[in-house]
Enzyme design. Structure first.
Site, short mmCIF file in Angstrom:
data_model
loop_
_atom_site.label_atom_id
_atom_site.label_comp_id
_atom_site.label_asym_id
_atom_site.label_seq_id
_atom_site.Cartn_x
_atom_site.Cartn_y
_atom_site.Cartn_z
N TYR A 165 15.02 1.25 4.96
CA TYR A 165 14.55 2.20 3.94
C TYR A 165 13.13 2.67 4.23
CZ TYR A 165 13.59 3.89 -0.84
OH TYR A 165 13.26 4.64 -1.95
N LYS A 169 12.10 6.52 4.98
CA LYS A 169 11.16 7.23 4.12
C LYS A 169 9.89 7.62 4.86
CE LYS A 169 13.50 7.57 0.32
NZ LYS A 169 14.07 8.90 0.00
#
Length: 275
Positions: A165, A169
């Site tokens: 993640y 991001k």
């Protein structure tokens, strides 16, 4: 007269949570919205809420990671409302694991939904935006379009158990900065909103912290133990987690005319907490 009258917005993951609030806010200020969710029912519920308030919206359900989704999503905006003015890449979820236990499936799924899917949608929208910008220039018309990509504090500072993640991001920031430079000639601003702790179904969970969601046949653990949530909130200068409506407000700032000369930036929406 709303600030977004005559604008057409595409918002991924807008059947629930933050995405729903983004869609509602943009529609309330005049935008026509293409609502997306993995499931048909939540997307239609958001559309119904927008229409009940006097707005315009259409549902386009489906997985943002599916082959052909991006082109179909953009075409829905063109066919229904005549163009594309605002793109908000919001859809996503987390699938956490420490690195030594993280599988390729964990990694690929999160990179696909948070980074590859936005890239595909923006790529699919480019011919529509380019053609519109050229036509407007020939007519002496100035029209600023907007892209808002969604990141997270995990992408700006990392987070244990979220290598996939955090990497995705962080990649969103790079995508934003590159596209801001490429699409400036079309009079498009491209920015990122990085969320801190926002209270959604992905963070809130039963007392034991054991919650799950279904994503394309996979059961994904979500939620944070309430005791940990309380400790997290104590670290936030404002003393609490944010609401989906407050998160939507940060996105809205990049969609209105007042931000027409702001591009390539990352706005942290975290109640004062930074990594």
């Amino acid at each position: 007269m709303g600030k977004l009258d005559g604008r057409v917005a595409l918002v991924t993951g807008s059947g629930r949570g933050i995405g729903r609030e983004i869609a509602l806010k943009l529609a309330a200020d005049g935008a026509s919205v293409v609502v997306n969710d993995l499931d048909d029912a939540p997307a239609k519920e958001t559309v119904a809420a927008i229409e009940a308030a006097g707005g315009r919206a259409v549902a386009h359900a489906g997985s943002v990671t599916a082959d052909g989704f991006a082109e179909q999503f953009v075409q829905t905006a063109v066919d229904t409302f005549g163009g594309v003015d605002i793109i908000v890449n919001n859809a996503g979820y987390t699938w956490n694991s420490v690195t030594q236990k993280m599988t390729d499936e964990h990694w690929d799924a999160i990179l696909d939904v948070h980074l590859k899917a936005p890239f595909r949608i923006l790529r699919a929208a480019q011919p529509v935006i380019s053609a519109a910008a050229k036509a407007e220039k020939a007519q002496g018309v100035v029209r600023c379009r907007k892209v808002v990509n969604i990141s997270s504090l995990a992408g700006t500072g990392g987070n244990a158990g979220q290598a996939n993640y955090a990497a995705a991001k962080a990649g969103v920031t790079g995508l934003t900065k590159a596209l801001a430079k490429e699409w400036g000639r079309y009079n498009v601003t491209v920015n990122t909103v990085a969320f801190g702790f926002i209270k959604t179904r992905l963070t809130e969970a039963p007392a034991d912290g054991a919650g799950t969601i279904q994503v394309e046949g996979k059961e994904i653990a979500v939620g944070v133990n309430p005791a940990l949530l309380s400790a997290m909130e104590q670290m936030i200068p404002l003393g609490r987690g944010g609401t989906p409506a407050e998160a939507a407000g940060a996105v809205y700032l990049f969609c209105i005319p007042e931000s027409d000369y702001v591009s390539g930036q990352t706005l942290v929406c975290g109640g004062g907490f930074v990594m």
